[in-house]
Design a protein around this motif. Structure first.
Motif, mmCIF file in Angstrom:
data_model
loop_
_atom_site.group_PDB
_atom_site.id
_atom_site.type_symbol
_atom_site.label_atom_id
_atom_site.label_comp_id
_atom_site.label_asym_id
_atom_site.label_seq_id
_atom_site.Cartn_x
_atom_site.Cartn_y
_atom_site.Cartn_z
ATOM 1 N N PHE A 53 32.353 28.191 -8.730
ATOM 2 C CA PHE A 53 31.010 27.631 -8.960
ATOM 3 C C PHE A 53 30.740 27.831 -10.441
ATOM 4 N N ASP A 108 28.653 36.468 -12.860
ATOM 5 C CA ASP A 108 28.915 36.160 -11.450
ATOM 6 C C ASP A 108 29.845 34.958 -11.460
ATOM 7 N N ASP A 112 34.548 35.452 -5.094
ATOM 8 C CA ASP A 112 33.184 35.642 -5.590
ATOM 9 C C ASP A 112 33.007 37.096 -6.002
ATOM 10 N N MET A 113 32.636 37.340 -7.242
ATOM 11 C CA MET A 113 32.336 38.709 -7.663
ATOM 12 C C MET A 113 31.273 38.706 -8.754
ATOM 13 N N THR A 114 30.533 39.826 -8.834
ATOM 14 C CA THR A 114 29.553 40.001 -9.904
ATOM 15 C C THR A 114 29.758 41.369 -10.531
ATOM 16 N N GLU A 161 26.352 42.138 -2.150
ATOM 17 C CA GLU A 161 25.845 41.923 -3.504
ATOM 18 C C GLU A 161 24.355 42.235 -3.665
ATOM 19 N N GLU A 167 28.685 42.799 -7.096
ATOM 20 C CA GLU A 167 29.160 42.079 -5.904
ATOM 21 C C GLU A 167 30.657 42.256 -5.689
HETATM 22 ZN ZN ZN Z 1 28.659 35.719 -6.724
#
Ligand code: ZN
Ligand code: ZN
Length: 358
Positions: free
Chosen positions: A184, A214, A225-227, A319, A333
């Motif tokens: 994204f 993010d 997906d990570m933050t 998250e 996250e």
């Molecule tokens: Zn994320």
């Protein structure tokens, strides 16, 4: 893919329809393993078909194995779907009511006189809730790329660099490391903008305070997906307290998340810690979401999840965040996979507070 087709057929018979018409590109990809647009899948009791066009036929025939007839229907005639239904004695056809537009439904109805149309609901989405080994492998591969890209980016974060520049660099590094796409639009927000959970990178030098990234990579259609939040300059006492509270909330949720644990309770565990630390109302989104062929999919970890419990094969993000309006915000996250009797963290990236000298 054969297994996914068998599972879809089982669901179809539970629904009581003779056939399933899949028009969602993502669900079609899930069933066939083939990434095609402008095509569809028809599953009947005995025969199943991939309906594509000449642009994809060669690749489709090569990559789609087991269980499917790959065909190029003569679209000009418009009766190919009806013919396939008649050949297979289909009297009721389930369609994806979550996907098909109203106009699409009207046209389908017109093309299939005398065939009953049945809502399929989330028939394929329900299968997608539980990732098989191949899917988990793809998500982990995407995550490894994302965390490697972030490790490479860290020494590049300096005063004077802009948010858009750092976001672009992270995306470039993920692609250079083999990502077919980014999950994204990368979030890279600093200073007061870090108070916006889904802020857009600005073309200005990073500001002092929290700096939140993010982001994720895509491998074979599967997302990660990570933050991570770092501090530009020195963290003052308040920032330290916020960061440590978010981390504490996340670690507490990660410790309880397991097969059979209630989705809503996971959210509550994290939220209570944030509320009790004096930040009630500052964690304005849910704890997490499923990840797979889509960046946001079921299940959700939130208070409205009712009695839903986590089940083996699900992959969810954890998250929590604290956002102080007009000031700054912080989120951390990870992604977790639910395994028999427990859960494992798929994210392999340190969470100690990092201060970027200015
Ligand atoms: Zn994320
Ligand atoms: Zn997320």
């Amino acid at each position: 893919m054969q297994k996914r087709l068998e599972k879809a057929k089982k669901k179809l018979s539970e629904l009581g329809a003779d056939a399933l018409y899949v028009t969602s590109e993502i669900n079609a990809r899930y069933l066939t393993g083939f990434d095609f647009s402008d095509g569809s899948v028809l599953i009947t009791k005995n025969e199943s078909y991939v309906l594509t066009d000449f642009r994809y036929i060669e690749a489709a025939k090569k990559s789609i194995t087991g269980g499917y007839n790959v065909i190029v229907p003569d679209r000009a005639k418009g009766d190919y779907l009806e013919n396939l239904c008649r050949e297979n004695d289909v009297k009721s056809l389930a369609f994806e009511d979550n996907v098909l537009s109203y106009a699409g439904y009207q046209s389908l109805k017109k093309r299939l006189p005398g065939i009953e149309l049945v809502c399929a609901g989330s028939l394929i989405e329900d299968l997608r809730l539980y990732k098989d080994a191949e899917e988990v492998e793809n998500i982990i591969a995407a995550q490894r790329i994302a965390e490697q890209a972030f490790a490479e980016l860290l020494p590049e974060i300096r005063a004077g660099r802009t948010e858009t520049e750092l976001a672009a660099e992270l995306e470039y590094r993920m692609k250079r490391l083999g990502a077919e796409d980014i999950s994204f639009k990368t979030i890279c927000v600093s200073g007061t903008a870090s108070a916006l959970p889904h802020g857009v990178p600005r073309n200005i030098p990073i500001e002092r305070g929290f700096l939140t990234f993010d982001f994720g990579a895509v491998v074979n259609g599967y997302h990660s997906d990570m933050t991570r939040t770092v501090v530009v300059g020195r963290a003052d006492d308040e920032m330290r307290r916020i960061y440590n509270t978010v981390l504490k909330a996340q670690l507490a949720a990660e410790a309880v998340i397991a097969e059979g644990y209630k989705n809503a309770d996971a959210d509550k565990v994290a939220r209570d810690i944030i509320d009790e630390a004096g930040y009630k109302g500052c964690f304005g989104h849910s704890l997490g979401h499923g990840v797979g062929l889509m960046i946001h999919e079921a299940p959700g970890l939130h208070a409205r999840a009712g009695d839903a419990v986590l089940e083996v094969g699900q992959i969810v993000t954890v998250e929590p965040g604290i956002y102080i309006e007009g000031k700054y915000g912080c989120r951390i996250e990870d992604m977790m996979e639910i395994i028999p009797g427990g859960a494992r963290n798929l994210t392999n990236c340190p969470k100690e507070l990092i201060e970027i000298p200015v």
